[in-house]
Design a protein around this motif. Sequence first.
Motif, PDB file in Angstrom:
ATOM      1  N   PHE A  38       0.864  -1.178   0.000  1.00  0.00           N
ATOM      2  CA  PHE A  38       0.000   0.000   0.000  1.00  0.00           C
ATOM      3  C   PHE A  38       0.897   1.223   0.000  1.00  0.00           C
ATOM      4  O   PHE A  38       1.892   1.270   0.713  1.00  0.00           O
ATOM      5  CB  PHE A  38      -0.893   0.042   1.246  1.00  0.00           C
ATOM      6  N   ASP A  39       0.522   2.227  -0.780  1.00  0.00           N
ATOM      7  CA  ASP A  39       1.306   3.457  -0.849  1.00  0.00           C
ATOM      8  C   ASP A  39       0.362   4.623  -1.093  1.00  0.00           C
ATOM      9  O   ASP A  39      -0.749   4.442  -1.591  1.00  0.00           O
ATOM     10  CB  ASP A  39       2.325   3.351  -1.984  1.00  0.00           C
ATOM     11  N   VAL A  40       0.808   5.810  -0.746  1.00  0.00           N
ATOM     12  CA  VAL A  40       0.046   7.028  -1.010  1.00  0.00           C
ATOM     13  C   VAL A  40       0.950   7.956  -1.820  1.00  0.00           C
ATOM     14  O   VAL A  40       2.073   8.250  -1.414  1.00  0.00           O
ATOM     15  CB  VAL A  40      -0.397   7.718   0.300  1.00  0.00           C
ATOM     16  N   THR A  41       0.454   8.386  -2.978  1.00  0.00           N
ATOM     17  CA  THR A  41       1.235   9.280  -3.833  1.00  0.00           C
ATOM     18  C   THR A  41       1.269  10.671  -3.227  1.00  0.00           C
ATOM     19  O   THR A  41       0.469  11.000  -2.341  1.00  0.00           O
ATOM     20  CB  THR A  41       0.631   9.364  -5.250  1.00  0.00           C
ATOM     21  N   PRO A  42       2.167  11.533  -3.691  1.00  0.00           N
ATOM     22  CA  PRO A  42       2.204  12.914  -3.200  1.00  0.00           C
ATOM     23  C   PRO A  42       0.884  13.665  -3.422  1.00  0.00           C
ATOM     24  O   PRO A  42       0.605  14.645  -2.760  1.00  0.00           O
ATOM     25  CB  PRO A  42       3.334  13.552  -4.013  1.00  0.00           C
ATOM     26  N   HIS A  43       0.049  13.178  -4.356  1.00  0.00           N
ATOM     27  CA  HIS A  43      -1.242  13.810  -4.631  1.00  0.00           C
ATOM     28  C   HIS A  43      -2.371  13.222  -3.792  1.00  0.00           C
ATOM     29  O   HIS A  43      -3.540  13.569  -3.983  1.00  0.00           O
ATOM     30  CB  HIS A  43      -1.581  13.694  -6.122  1.00  0.00           C
ATOM     31  N   GLY A  44      -2.033  12.290  -2.887  1.00  0.00           N
ATOM     32  CA  GLY A  44      -3.035  11.710  -2.009  1.00  0.00           C
ATOM     33  C   GLY A  44      -3.752  10.499  -2.573  1.00  0.00           C
ATOM     34  O   GLY A  44      -4.694   9.993  -1.973  1.00  0.00           O
ATOM     35  N   SER A  89       5.755  -0.902   3.134  1.00  0.00           N
ATOM     36  CA  SER A  89       4.387  -0.570   2.752  1.00  0.00           C
ATOM     37  C   SER A  89       3.770   0.367   3.781  1.00  0.00           C
ATOM     38  O   SER A  89       4.058   0.273   4.971  1.00  0.00           O
ATOM     39  CB  SER A  89       3.550  -1.851   2.663  1.00  0.00           C
ATOM     40  N   SER A  90       2.921   1.255   3.330  1.00  0.00           N
ATOM     41  CA  SER A  90       2.155   2.090   4.256  1.00  0.00           C
ATOM     42  C   SER A  90       1.183   1.195   5.019  1.00  0.00           C
ATOM     43  O   SER A  90       0.624   0.257   4.452  1.00  0.00           O
ATOM     44  CB  SER A  90       1.354   3.152   3.498  1.00  0.00           C
ATOM     45  N   PRO A  91       0.966   1.461   6.316  1.00  0.00           N
ATOM     46  CA  PRO A  91      -0.016   0.684   7.050  1.00  0.00           C
ATOM     47  C   PRO A  91      -1.427   1.057   6.593  1.00  0.00           C
ATOM     48  O   PRO A  91      -1.675   2.179   6.182  1.00  0.00           O
ATOM     49  CB  PRO A  91       0.213   1.094   8.508  1.00  0.00           C
ATOM     50  N   VAL A  92      -2.335   0.091   6.679  1.00  0.00           N
ATOM     51  CA  VAL A  92      -3.725   0.310   6.273  1.00  0.00           C
ATOM     52  C   VAL A  92      -4.629  -0.293   7.323  1.00  0.00           C
ATOM     53  O   VAL A  92      -4.358  -1.356   7.863  1.00  0.00           O
ATOM     54  CB  VAL A  92      -4.003  -0.336   4.895  1.00  0.00           C
ATOM     55  N   ARG A  93      -5.707   0.395   7.609  1.00  0.00           N
ATOM     56  CA  ARG A  93      -6.744  -0.119   8.504  1.00  0.00           C
ATOM     57  C   ARG A  93      -7.995  -0.309   7.656  1.00  0.00           C
ATOM     58  O   ARG A  93      -8.475   0.631   7.032  1.00  0.00           O
ATOM     59  CB  ARG A  93      -7.003   0.883   9.624  1.00  0.00           C
ATOM     60  N   ILE A  94      -8.510  -1.550   7.626  1.00  0.00           N
ATOM     61  CA  ILE A  94      -9.769  -1.810   6.944  1.00  0.00           C
ATOM     62  C   ILE A  94     -10.798  -2.096   8.027  1.00  0.00           C
ATOM     63  O   ILE A  94     -10.535  -2.829   8.971  1.00  0.00           O
ATOM     64  CB  ILE A  94      -9.669  -2.949   5.909  1.00  0.00           C
ATOM     65  N   GLU A  95     -11.951  -1.442   7.912  1.00  0.00           N
ATOM     66  CA  GLU A  95     -12.931  -1.466   8.998  1.00  0.00           C
ATOM     67  C   GLU A  95     -14.328  -1.664   8.465  1.00  0.00           C
ATOM     68  O   GLU A  95     -14.710  -1.082   7.458  1.00  0.00           O
ATOM     69  CB  GLU A  95     -12.841  -0.144   9.756  1.00  0.00           C
ATOM     70  N   GLN A  96     -15.104  -2.471   9.175  1.00  0.00           N
ATOM     71  CA  GLN A  96     -16.522  -2.676   8.879  1.00  0.00           C
ATOM     72  C   GLN A  96     -17.272  -1.534   9.539  1.00  0.00           C
ATOM     73  O   GLN A  96     -17.230  -1.386  10.751  1.00  0.00           O
ATOM     74  CB  GLN A  96     -16.930  -4.055   9.417  1.00  0.00           C
ATOM     75  N   ALA A  97     -17.916  -0.694   8.760  1.00  0.00           N
ATOM     76  CA  ALA A  97     -18.523   0.527   9.273  1.00  0.00           C
ATOM     77  C   ALA A  97     -19.926   0.335   9.826  1.00  0.00           C
ATOM     78  O   ALA A  97     -20.463   1.218  10.491  1.00  0.00           O
ATOM     79  CB  ALA A  97     -18.561   1.594   8.186  1.00  0.00           C
ATOM     80  N   GLY A  98     -20.551  -0.789   9.562  1.00  0.00           N
ATOM     81  CA  GLY A  98     -21.876  -1.031  10.136  1.00  0.00           C
ATOM     82  C   GLY A  98     -23.019  -0.497   9.360  1.00  0.00           C
ATOM     83  O   GLY A  98     -23.117   0.129   8.444  1.00  0.00           O
TER      84      GLY A  98
END
Length: 98
Positions: A38-44, A89-98
């Motif tokens: 996972f990565d985030v570009t300079p443009h987000g 890799s960038s850390p990522v949180r995946i969440e069940q929002a309900g």
Amino acid sequence: MAEPIPVESTREVVVAVPVYDAVHGLSRTWPQNYRLNFDVTPHGEVVIRGDKAGLRGLAVQLLALAEPDVPDRYHHRIDDFMLEVDRGSSPVRIEQAG
């Protein structure tokens, strides 16, 4: 939300997903020998890069979180500390929002 674009053809895929357990949560099952980053570009822009096994492994994690017996706000944090993604890799949180 935009209207869905009609799909000309689809493929049915059968996938086994971990079952939620109130004591142990969801098992973190990943395929053997996969690549995922996972990565985030300079443009987000968020970039998810993986080989086929890594992308399928991520799909299993997402599908498991979407099961009806998983409690609201249940989440997975995916990072290189747990060796679930490539080093750096960038850390990522995946969440069940309900």
